[in-house]
Each structure stands twice: as structure tokens, then as C-alpha cells.
Design a protein around this motif. Structure first.
Motif, short mmCIF file in Angstrom:
data_model
loop_
_atom_site.label_atom_id
_atom_site.label_comp_id
_atom_site.label_asym_id
_atom_site.label_seq_id
_atom_site.Cartn_x
_atom_site.Cartn_y
_atom_site.Cartn_z
N MET A 1 0.83 -1.18 0.00
CA MET A 1 0.00 0.00 0.00
C MET A 1 0.87 1.24 0.00
SD MET A 1 -2.64 1.25 2.81
CE MET A 1 -2.79 2.98 2.89
N ASN A 2 0.42 2.23 -0.67
CA ASN A 2 1.13 3.49 -0.80
C ASN A 2 1.21 4.20 0.56
OD1 ASN A 2 1.64 6.28 -1.29
ND2 ASN A 2 0.98 6.02 -3.39
N SER A 3 2.42 4.54 0.96
CA SER A 3 2.60 5.19 2.27
C SER A 3 1.95 6.58 2.31
CB SER A 3 4.07 5.28 2.63
OG SER A 3 4.75 6.13 1.75
N MET A 4 1.86 7.24 1.17
CA MET A 4 1.21 8.56 1.14
C MET A 4 -0.28 8.41 1.47
SD MET A 4 1.06 11.47 -1.81
CE MET A 4 -0.37 10.93 -2.70
N LEU A 5 -0.93 7.41 0.88
CA LEU A 5 -2.35 7.18 1.17
C LEU A 5 -2.55 6.80 2.63
CD1 LEU A 5 -3.51 5.25 -2.01
CD2 LEU A 5 -4.10 7.58 -1.35
N LYS A 6 -1.64 6.00 3.15
CA LYS A 6 -1.72 5.60 4.55
C LYS A 6 -1.64 6.84 5.45
CE LYS A 6 0.36 2.40 7.82
NZ LYS A 6 1.36 1.34 8.03
N LYS A 7 -0.72 7.74 5.15
CA LYS A 7 -0.57 8.97 5.93
C LYS A 7 -1.81 9.84 5.83
CE LYS A 7 4.45 9.21 5.85
NZ LYS A 7 5.63 9.94 5.41
N MET A 8 -2.41 9.90 4.64
CA MET A 8 -3.62 10.71 4.45
C MET A 8 -4.78 10.17 5.29
SD MET A 8 -3.43 11.48 0.35
CE MET A 8 -5.11 12.05 0.28
N ILE A 9 -4.93 8.85 5.30
CA ILE A 9 -6.01 8.24 6.08
C ILE A 9 -5.80 8.47 7.57
CG2 ILE A 9 -7.04 6.02 6.73
CD1 ILE A 9 -6.54 5.17 3.76
N LEU A 10 -4.58 8.26 8.02
CA LEU A 10 -4.28 8.47 9.45
C LEU A 10 -4.47 9.93 9.82
CD1 LEU A 10 -3.40 7.26 12.09
CD2 LEU A 10 -1.03 7.54 11.39
N ASN A 11 -4.05 10.84 8.95
CA ASN A 11 -4.21 12.27 9.19
C ASN A 11 -5.70 12.63 9.31
OD1 ASN A 11 -3.11 14.85 9.57
ND2 ASN A 11 -3.45 15.37 7.43
N LYS A 12 -6.54 12.05 8.45
CA LYS A 12 -7.98 12.34 8.51
C LYS A 12 -8.56 11.84 9.83
CE LYS A 12 -12.04 13.60 7.35
NZ LYS A 12 -12.40 14.99 7.53
N LEU A 13 -8.15 10.66 10.26
CA LEU A 13 -8.63 10.15 11.55
C LEU A 13 -8.23 11.07 12.69
CD1 LEU A 13 -7.93 6.33 11.21
CD2 LEU A 13 -10.16 7.43 11.42
N LYS A 14 -7.02 11.60 12.63
CA LYS A 14 -6.53 12.48 13.70
C LYS A 14 -7.22 13.85 13.68
CE LYS A 14 -2.96 10.06 15.42
NZ LYS A 14 -2.98 9.66 16.80
N GLN A 15 -7.74 14.24 12.52
CA GLN A 15 -8.32 15.58 12.38
C GLN A 15 -9.85 15.61 12.33
OE1 GLN A 15 -6.51 17.52 9.03
NE2 GLN A 15 -4.52 17.62 10.00
N VAL A 16 -10.48 14.45 12.42
CA VAL A 16 -11.94 14.44 12.35
C VAL A 16 -12.50 15.27 13.51
CG1 VAL A 16 -12.30 12.30 13.67
CG2 VAL A 16 -13.96 12.99 11.94
N SER A 17 -13.49 16.09 13.20
CA SER A 17 -14.08 16.95 14.22
C SER A 17 -15.27 16.25 14.88
CB SER A 17 -14.56 18.26 13.59
OG SER A 17 -15.70 18.03 12.77
N THR A 18 -15.65 16.76 16.02
CA THR A 18 -16.82 16.24 16.73
C THR A 18 -18.05 16.32 15.84
OG1 THR A 18 -15.89 16.90 18.85
CG2 THR A 18 -18.27 16.57 18.79
N GLU A 19 -18.21 17.44 15.15
CA GLU A 19 -19.38 17.63 14.28
C GLU A 19 -19.38 16.62 13.13
OE1 GLU A 19 -17.31 20.16 15.26
OE2 GLU A 19 -18.68 20.90 16.79
N GLU A 20 -18.21 16.38 12.54
CA GLU A 20 -18.12 15.38 11.46
C GLU A 20 -18.49 14.00 11.98
OE1 GLU A 20 -14.70 16.06 8.30
OE2 GLU A 20 -13.97 16.44 10.35
#
Length: 94
Positions: A1-20
Motif C-alpha cells: 500500500m502506498n505510504s502517502m495514502l496511509k498517511k492521508m487516512i491516518l491524518n484524517k482520523l486524527k483531524q476528524v471533528s466532533t461535528e463530522e
């Protein structure tokens, strides 16, 4: 798996807001209160984990069960499996 995609997914998990998170909980019919969503997003931000590792995901779902309840954690896990299969990325998650 592409490490860039992995970083993007992990970044999204870390940045998800309460409202989202509340929006997604309603969209996928997984009951979560605002307080629980706040706890979950705080946990995701502060905890180091590999969402691609089944062992680490199980720890994450156990923590989710503590913050909410077992049924909510089971629904979230079922949804996770459904979505990864639907999008053809289930092989990324070992």
C-alpha cells in the motif's frame, strides 16, 4: 500500500471533528452523543495507533466500547469492514 495514502487516512482520523463524527454517526445509524463524539475525537488525536493493523484496530474498538457501549463498537466495526470491502481496500487492512 502506498505510504502517502496511509498517511492521508491516518491524518484524517486524527483531524476528524466532533461535528463530522456526529454527522457520520447519523448517516450510518450508529448512535453517538455529543459528549461521546468529543471523547472519541480526543482519543483519536492523542493516541498513536496503526489503523491498518487488525490488532491495533481491535484495541481502538475496545476503547470505543468503553466510551460508548459494546453495541456501538460492534456497529462501527461492521461498518468499517463493509466500507473497506465496498471501496475495494479491504486488503490494505491486515
Amino acid at each position: 500500500m502506498n505510504s502517502m495514502l496511509k498517511k492521508m487516512i491516518l491524518n484524517k482520523l486524527k483531524q476528524v471533528s466532533t461535528e463530522e463524527l456526529l454527522h457520520y454517526s447519523k448517516q450510518y445509524d450508529i448512535p453517538v452523543t455529543k459528549r461521546q463524539a468529543e471523547q472519541i475525537t480526543a482519543y483519536l488525536r492523542k493516541t498513536e495507533f496503526d489503523p491498518f493493523s487488525e490488532k491495533e484496530r481491535m484495541v481502538l474498538f475496545k476503547e470505543l466500547a468503553k466510551m460508548t457501549n459494546v453495541e456501538t463498537a460492534k456497529k462501527a466495526n461492521k461498518l468499517f469492514k463493509q466500507l473497506t470491502k465496498e471501496y475495494g481496500i479491504d486488503s490494505w487492512f491486515y
